[in-house]
Write an enzyme that holds these catalytic residues in place. Sequence first.
Site, short mmCIF file in Angstrom:
data_model
loop_
_atom_site.label_atom_id
_atom_site.label_comp_id
_atom_site.label_asym_id
_atom_site.label_seq_id
_atom_site.Cartn_x
_atom_site.Cartn_y
_atom_site.Cartn_z
N SER A 159 0.83 -1.20 0.00
CA SER A 159 0.00 0.00 0.00
C SER A 159 0.87 1.26 0.00
O SER A 159 1.85 1.35 0.75
CB SER A 159 -0.87 -0.08 1.27
OG SER A 159 -1.67 1.05 1.43
N LYS A 195 -17.73 13.30 -6.36
CA LYS A 195 -16.83 14.43 -6.58
C LYS A 195 -17.12 15.03 -7.97
O LYS A 195 -18.14 15.68 -8.11
CB LYS A 195 -15.40 14.00 -6.30
CG LYS A 195 -15.27 13.74 -4.77
CD LYS A 195 -13.98 13.21 -4.25
CE LYS A 195 -14.11 12.99 -2.73
NZ LYS A 195 -12.98 12.27 -2.14
N THR A 215 -29.01 -0.97 2.38
CA THR A 215 -30.00 -0.63 1.37
C THR A 215 -29.34 -0.09 0.10
O THR A 215 -28.38 0.67 0.17
CB THR A 215 -31.00 0.39 1.96
OG1 THR A 215 -31.62 -0.24 3.08
CG2 THR A 215 -32.05 0.80 0.96
#
Length: 426
Positions: free
Chosen positions: A137, A248, A278
Amino acid sequence: MDYRGLFEDAIDTLRKEKRYRVFADLERVAGHFPRAIFRDSADNAREITIWCSNDYLGMGQHPDVIRAMQETAAKLGTGAGGTRNIAGTNRPLVELERSLADLHRKEAALVFTSGFVSNEAAISTIARLIPNCLVISDQLNHASMIAGVRQSGMEKKIFRHNDMAHLREILEAAGKDRPKMIVFESVYSMDGDVAPIEEIADLAEEFNALTYIDEVHAVGMYGERGAGICEREGLMHRIDIIEGTMAKAFGVLGGYITASQPIVDAVRSYASEFIFTTALPPALCAAARASIEHLKSSSEEREGQQRQAQRLKEILTEAGLPVMPTNTHIVPVIVGDARRCKAASDMLMEKHNIYIQPINYPTVPKDTERLRITPTPLHTDEMLFELRDALVKVWNVLDLPMHTDTSQLTAQALNSGDLVLPTNGG
Ligand SMILES: *Cc1c(COP(=O)(O)O)cnc(C)c1O
């Protein structure tokens, strides 16, 4: 146990460290963005200009996008009515996923409640399904990616930000046979720098690793159809999983991944964050798709945005303000101190009706506190000059540093050794 006191103490700590967050109460006015109504703590309203929105292209007020949301809500109602598995998979959502897969030229796409959830769910689920997976990472990855890596429970290694020699070292140590996934971003939103995607893809191929990219700050913004930096550089097919947001540049809400059919099907089938919640409402999905489809064929917004960002960088640099040089749409102006960064932001709002949220630690390293400015195609040239004049006044009143070299700031702060960022971005 004094529970109330305990939480008050926790908040006091943040106040002392100048990290207590105050939200601006804004009422964006459709058709007038970046202007908005701001209400202060006494509820007094006045008009201000927003300079720090992630609605980079102003798509949140685009007539086609608003119309799609209104018409779909009128026809299909408000909520989705269930999880994806139980009555929630609505037609506009199915169409949205097709539109996203097409955008990135992948076999399939999967939509989540937010970009944060998509990173956490997809990274953790994919890594968990690969036996003995090593997750590699980038040091400056967003908090949601860090959450995904942690949540996977798999071993992780962090490479220095965009440092390909360090990435190679980690890959060599792991060996070609060990399963690996490299997770990184394309545009890093605080410094506005870009990952060497092709080199990462080459290394991944050499060492047989899977690649996962977060293009949250690039989708809608770069590439011929707005699919991001990978599209611009002809690299979409070389990245296994592309993640993005509709919140964005697309101006709505929701996150997604696109990848091969089996990867998407596996995340769909195993990720709790996807299964037990949901589905997105039809009106929102229709609005997001309208925005994505518009930006596939229109480059006008992207070009206007790039032009205004470039102009602003030039104007501010010429005025001697410490603009961090970037190759992207993000214009960071360095203050280098939490208290004065907040003071600069307050003064811009109070005296100049300009809203730029201060960005302090832990979002960025200490000593690199900044104003992160995001011009849109809707910021006029006149607004750019207004901003410059206001910034110069604030810099003078607060006696902030001018004409400083900001090019290596983040790298220096990170290499000073005292931190790995716990959370960044957003
Ligand atoms: C904002 C952001 C996210 C989260 O996206 P949301 O849709 O706002 O939840 C993910 N990654 C990066 C790099 C971000 O800046």
